[in-house]
Enzyme design. Sequence first.
Site, PDB file in Angstrom:
ATOM      1  N   GLU A 164       0.804  -1.237   0.000  1.00  0.00           N
ATOM      2  CA  GLU A 164       0.000   0.000   0.000  1.00  0.00           C
ATOM      3  C   GLU A 164       0.832   1.279   0.000  1.00  0.00           C
ATOM      4  O   GLU A 164       0.572   2.199   0.784  1.00  0.00           O
ATOM      5  CB  GLU A 164      -0.983  -0.034   1.174  1.00  0.00           C
ATOM      6  CG  GLU A 164      -1.887  -1.262   1.121  1.00  0.00           C
ATOM      7  CD  GLU A 164      -2.784  -1.436   2.349  1.00  0.00           C
ATOM      8  OE1 GLU A 164      -2.755  -0.594   3.250  1.00  0.00           O
ATOM      9  OE2 GLU A 164      -3.527  -2.445   2.387  1.00  0.00           O
ATOM     10  N   ASN A 169       2.025  -5.088  -3.138  1.00  0.00           N
ATOM     11  CA  ASN A 169       0.629  -5.441  -2.852  1.00  0.00           C
ATOM     12  C   ASN A 169      -0.181  -4.177  -2.546  1.00  0.00           C
ATOM     13  O   ASN A 169       0.291  -3.292  -1.823  1.00  0.00           O
ATOM     14  CB  ASN A 169       0.641  -6.359  -1.613  1.00  0.00           C
ATOM     15  CG  ASN A 169      -0.684  -7.027  -1.324  1.00  0.00           C
ATOM     16  OD1 ASN A 169      -1.266  -7.661  -2.210  1.00  0.00           O
ATOM     17  ND2 ASN A 169      -1.171  -6.899  -0.098  1.00  0.00           N
ATOM     18  N   HIS A 228     -10.618  -6.385  -1.962  1.00  0.00           N
ATOM     19  CA  HIS A 228     -11.631  -6.239  -0.908  1.00  0.00           C
ATOM     20  C   HIS A 228     -12.856  -5.618  -1.587  1.00  0.00           C
ATOM     21  O   HIS A 228     -12.934  -4.405  -1.746  1.00  0.00           O
ATOM     22  CB  HIS A 228     -11.124  -5.337   0.223  1.00  0.00           C
ATOM     23  CG  HIS A 228     -10.000  -5.933   0.999  1.00  0.00           C
ATOM     24  ND1 HIS A 228     -10.185  -7.006   1.848  1.00  0.00           N
ATOM     25  CD2 HIS A 228      -8.682  -5.636   1.046  1.00  0.00           C
ATOM     26  CE1 HIS A 228      -9.027  -7.335   2.396  1.00  0.00           C
ATOM     27  NE2 HIS A 228      -8.099  -6.525   1.922  1.00  0.00           N
ATOM     28  N   GLU A 263      -6.205 -10.788  -1.162  1.00  0.00           N
ATOM     29  CA  GLU A 263      -6.975 -10.555   0.090  1.00  0.00           C
ATOM     30  C   GLU A 263      -8.461 -10.433  -0.220  1.00  0.00           C
ATOM     31  O   GLU A 263      -9.114  -9.467   0.181  1.00  0.00           O
ATOM     32  CB  GLU A 263      -6.518  -9.260   0.778  1.00  0.00           C
ATOM     33  CG  GLU A 263      -5.032  -9.178   1.033  1.00  0.00           C
ATOM     34  CD  GLU A 263      -4.615  -7.919   1.803  1.00  0.00           C
ATOM     35  OE1 GLU A 263      -5.489  -7.233   2.358  1.00  0.00           O
ATOM     36  OE2 GLU A 263      -3.411  -7.637   1.834  1.00  0.00           O
ATOM     37  N   ASP A 287     -12.404 -10.493  -0.308  1.00  0.00           N
ATOM     38  CA  ASP A 287     -13.668 -10.710   0.396  1.00  0.00           C
ATOM     39  C   ASP A 287     -14.758  -9.927  -0.321  1.00  0.00           C
ATOM     40  O   ASP A 287     -14.477  -8.959  -1.021  1.00  0.00           O
ATOM     41  CB  ASP A 287     -13.627 -10.390   1.903  1.00  0.00           C
ATOM     42  CG  ASP A 287     -12.720  -9.256   2.287  1.00  0.00           C
ATOM     43  OD1 ASP A 287     -12.607  -8.293   1.511  1.00  0.00           O
ATOM     44  OD2 ASP A 287     -12.133  -9.325   3.379  1.00  0.00           O
TER      45      ASP A 287
HETATM   46  O1  9MR Z   1      -7.250  -8.215   8.578  1.00  0.00           O
HETATM   47  C1  9MR Z   1      -6.361  -7.355   9.210  1.00  0.00           C
HETATM   48  C2  9MR Z   1      -6.936  -6.880  10.541  1.00  0.00           C
HETATM   49  O2  9MR Z   1      -7.049  -7.953  11.449  1.00  0.00           O
HETATM   50  C3  9MR Z   1      -6.047  -5.775  11.133  1.00  0.00           C
HETATM   51  O3  9MR Z   1      -6.672  -5.244  12.285  1.00  0.00           O
HETATM   52  C4  9MR Z   1      -5.844  -4.685  10.083  1.00  0.00           C
HETATM   53  C5  9MR Z   1      -4.965  -3.572  10.605  1.00  0.00           C
HETATM   54  O4  9MR Z   1      -4.956  -2.493   9.735  1.00  0.00           O
HETATM   55  O5  9MR Z   1      -5.261  -5.241   8.916  1.00  0.00           O
HETATM   56  C6  9MR Z   1      -6.093  -6.176   8.284  1.00  0.00           C
HETATM   57  O6  9MR Z   1      -5.525  -6.651   7.096  1.00  0.00           O
HETATM   58  C7  9MR Z   1      -5.262  -5.675   6.093  1.00  0.00           C
HETATM   59  C8  9MR Z   1      -4.049  -6.137   5.320  1.00  0.00           C
HETATM   60  O7  9MR Z   1      -2.976  -6.383   6.189  1.00  0.00           O
HETATM   61  C9  9MR Z   1      -3.666  -5.145   4.252  1.00  0.00           C
HETATM   62  N1  9MR Z   1      -4.775  -4.852   3.379  1.00  0.00           N
HETATM   63  C10 9MR Z   1      -6.032  -4.487   4.040  1.00  0.00           C
HETATM   64  C11 9MR Z   1      -6.400  -5.560   5.070  1.00  0.00           C
HETATM   65  C12 9MR Z   1      -7.753  -5.254   5.694  1.00  0.00           C
HETATM   66  O8  9MR Z   1      -7.716  -4.054   6.395  1.00  0.00           O
END
Ligand code: 9MR
Length: 324
Positions: free
Chosen positions: A133, A173, A209, A238, A240
């Site tokens: 990101e 990513n 997402h 990732e 969903d």
């Molecule tokens: O799923 C993850 C969640 O449990 C954490 O609290 C969060 C913190 O920002 O990150 C989530 O995973 C993220 C991923 O690492 C990067 N892309 C977005 C995902 C969803 O927020």
Amino acid sequence: MSNYSSLREAADNHGFRIGAALNARSLRSDPSYWKTAKNEFNAITPENALKMGPLRPSRKIYDFTDADAIIDFGRAHGMYTRGHTLVWHNQKPDWFQAWDYTDEQLEAFLRDHIHTVTGRYRDKIDAWDVVNEAIADDGTLRETVWADAMGENYLDKSFRWADEITDADLYYNDYGADAVNKKSDAIYDLLSDLLERDVPIDGVGLQCHALGDHPDPDSVAKNIRRFRELGLDVQITEMDVAFPLDDRPENPLEEQAMYYQAITEACLEAGCGALVQWGVNDANSWLRSFKDFPERFTGDPLLFDDNCDSKPAYHTVKETLADS
Ligand code: 9MR
């Protein structure tokens, strides 16, 4: 209907990677979670355990307990493992706030972090999200502590440091860049520049997402193709699929199944090698607890429900893989 008894079997037979993000707590405590992860997927990503915050309780100490548990589980069951993530602006350790570092110290810290973590998992992780990101939603370089201390060059350096230690495939990513749009255009330009400078990058991860907006699958296929033409591997990293609570379709599970199917078809047609969903089952989805959008989206975005029973989307993905 196919004869495959699991998603994993359908994916294995068609040379595709179907994955799930895992957390160590559920692996330890929930037998149906463990069983579903093992039987239905041939790829895994630790959801949080490899991020800098969880790994670095203090500046000098690493805690690999949860990461090891997840990675060992994957290896014990012959799964492809994605490492997520070495460099990100989020989930930095709490002590970071109070650290009064110089730019040189931060650079040395990041280099050591990348060397240590990729070194520990040198033979255990197949692909790393080296940088996560780095592009903001308007297509410019995101302002982060890393960019602030090291300039845009922090990407080049991070990939090179990882490459010094590991043979894993090295990925960039990002989210919101699944289809052809302003953000994926900016990422395309960024990665083209990295390749031109011989930075060791192997692939791009498109997160997918699909919450309020569900990107057009044709445009997702087109996007995958253009990154492939640059010489990069592409994975959906990732996924969903949820709906805004105030704009829910009449049959959300059917709509969800159709969308998962369309993205799986786009992957197969355009040459994307993996599709990883962001969790194993709905009860573990980040959407249930994410503080940034309380109660904005439906909380059942995955292929398995709270009890790890398969949902309509599970069956459309499996049939699509079986027919490929
Ligand atoms: O799923 C993850 C969640 O449990 C954490 O609290 C969060 C913190 O920002 O990150 C989530 O995973 C993220 C991923 O690492 C990067 N892309 C977005 C995902 C969803 O927020």
